[in-house]
Design an enzyme around this catalytic site. Structure first.
Site, mmCIF file in Angstrom:
data_model
loop_
_atom_site.group_PDB
_atom_site.id
_atom_site.type_symbol
_atom_site.label_atom_id
_atom_site.label_comp_id
_atom_site.label_asym_id
_atom_site.label_seq_id
_atom_site.Cartn_x
_atom_site.Cartn_y
_atom_site.Cartn_z
ATOM 1 C CG ASN A 9 0.996 41.808 -115.861
ATOM 2 O OD1 ASN A 9 -0.125 41.398 -116.167
ATOM 3 N ND2 ASN A 9 1.208 43.001 -115.307
ATOM 4 C CD1 TRP A 10 1.129 37.180 -120.684
ATOM 5 C CD2 TRP A 10 -0.653 35.965 -121.288
ATOM 6 N NE1 TRP A 10 1.570 35.940 -121.061
ATOM 7 C CE2 TRP A 10 0.499 35.162 -121.438
ATOM 8 C CE3 TRP A 10 -1.900 35.401 -121.606
ATOM 9 C CZ2 TRP A 10 0.443 33.841 -121.889
ATOM 10 C CZ3 TRP A 10 -1.954 34.084 -122.060
ATOM 11 C CH2 TRP A 10 -0.798 33.323 -122.201
ATOM 12 C CE LYS A 11 1.447 45.483 -117.873
ATOM 13 N NZ LYS A 11 1.988 46.842 -117.874
ATOM 14 C CG HIS A 95 0.436 46.025 -111.986
ATOM 15 N ND1 HIS A 95 0.219 47.176 -112.718
ATOM 16 C CD2 HIS A 95 1.478 45.386 -112.580
ATOM 17 C CE1 HIS A 95 1.102 47.203 -113.716
ATOM 18 N NE2 HIS A 95 1.867 46.142 -113.650
ATOM 19 C CD GLU A 97 -0.612 48.575 -116.049
ATOM 20 O OE1 GLU A 97 -1.237 47.503 -116.109
ATOM 21 O OE2 GLU A 97 0.441 48.791 -116.691
ATOM 22 C CD GLU A 167 5.885 45.693 -112.426
ATOM 23 O OE1 GLU A 167 6.240 45.046 -113.400
ATOM 24 O OE2 GLU A 167 4.711 45.997 -112.205
ATOM 25 N N GLY A 173 5.767 49.965 -119.587
ATOM 26 C CA GLY A 173 5.166 50.156 -120.904
ATOM 27 C C GLY A 173 5.690 51.370 -121.646
ATOM 28 C CB SER A 212 10.410 48.855 -120.509
ATOM 29 O OG SER A 212 9.278 49.699 -120.603
ATOM 30 N N GLY A 233 5.839 42.645 -118.854
ATOM 31 C CA GLY A 233 4.541 42.962 -119.458
ATOM 32 C C GLY A 233 4.578 42.734 -120.952
ATOM 33 N N GLY A 234 4.711 43.828 -121.695
ATOM 34 C CA GLY A 234 4.646 43.790 -123.156
ATOM 35 C C GLY A 234 5.432 42.652 -123.800
HETATM 36 P P1 PGA Z 1 6.063 46.280 -119.221
HETATM 37 O O1 PGA Z 1 5.074 45.971 -117.996
HETATM 38 O O2 PGA Z 1 7.066 45.168 -119.272
HETATM 39 O O3 PGA Z 1 5.174 46.303 -120.446
HETATM 40 O O4 PGA Z 1 6.687 47.590 -118.952
HETATM 41 C C1 PGA Z 1 5.555 45.459 -116.790
HETATM 42 C C2 PGA Z 1 4.413 45.361 -115.791
HETATM 43 O O5 PGA Z 1 3.624 46.299 -115.689
HETATM 44 O O6 PGA Z 1 4.300 44.365 -115.066
#
Ligand code: PGA
Length: 251
Positions: A9-11, A95, A97, A167, A173, A212, A233-234
């Site tokens: 997930n590149w956000k 998600h 966020e 998640e 993150g 993470s 994500g990251g």
């Molecule tokens: P993260 O994000 O790996 O940077 O914690 C995961 C996500 O929100 O899908």
């Protein structure tokens, strides 16, 4: 047997130039057979990524879709049918966020889930508790409610072509990862909740862990019986790290 899935997930990251670099790195990866790999770039780079990854066995997905499946008058949104048209095969819904920053509630999430399925996209339903909810002992209640609202709205059959991603919000993150046993407990509860409606669907549904995930933590997480891969994500912004996570899902 459930085929592991690792999705990046590149956000809201990337420029045309950095996306081109990332595509180059992804193309060079040696990916394990038997693991499904996907990336989810920001919408405006989907075309670039679909073209750039042509011939490579990496699927492309989106991070969100509109509540309406068909195109129409809905300013600023992108319909699931449009995502399918440009070559997406899956899409995140719910998600944290979006739940937290944009106030997306369970009803909206269910509508997006339904819209995705109606266009042949695999919805990846994200669920997870905040730190306060975990500390209050409400993890399974919160996750159960988020999952249950989609089951109630659409029926358990909707999960025959769907993925769930657990998640924990406190792990996203932050560098904090749920321990393998801690994550497994929630994954098992998610599968049990689906099994109460249909054992067959519960057996087949893939439940990803996200929060993470790094190459160093991936193998232990993916070794748990109900963890079928990761939503990354990251670490997915670095092709080599992402590749290492994908390989961990294959071993
Ligand atoms: P993260 O994000 O790996 O940077 O914690 C995961 C996500 O929100 O899908």
């Amino acid at each position: 047997m459930r085929r592991p899935l690792v999705a990046g997930n590149w956000k809201m990251h990337g420029t045309r130039a950095s996306v081109a670099e990332l595509i180059k790195g992804l193309r060079q990866l040696v990916l394990p057979a038997g693991v499904e790999v996907a990336v989810m770039p920001p919408c405006l780079f989907i075309n670039q990524v679909v073209q750039g990854l042509d011939g490579k066995s990496i699927a492309v997905g989106a991070q969100n879709c509109a509540v309406e499946a068909a195109q129409g008058a809905l300013t600023g949104e992108v319909a699931a049918s449009q995502l399918a048209d440009v070559g997406c095969s899956l899409v995140l819904v719910g998600h944290s966020e979006r739940r937290q920053v944009l106030g997306e509630g369970d009803e909206v999430v269910s509508r997006k889930f339904a819209a995705a399925r109606s266009c042949g996209l695999v919805p990846v339903l994200c669920v997870g508790e905040t730190l306060a909810e975990r500390e209050a002992g409400k993890t399974l209640e919160v996750v159960g409610r988020q999952l249950g609202s989609v089951v109630e709205a659409l029926g358990v059959g909707a999960f025959s072509q769907a993925v769930v991603a657990y998640e924990p919000v406190w792990a996203i993150g932050t560098g904090l990862t749920a321990g393998p046993a801690q994550a497994q407990e929630v994954h098992a509860a998610i599968r049990a909740q689906l099994a109460a409606e249909s054992a067959e669907i519960a057996r087949g549904v893939r439940i990803l862990y996200g929060g993470s995930v790094k190459a160093a933590s991936a193998a232990d997480l993916f070794g748990m019986p109900d963890i079928d891969g990761g939503l990354v994500g990251g670490a997915s912004l670095n092709a080599d790290e992402f590749g290492a996570i994908c390989r961990a899902a294959g071993s």
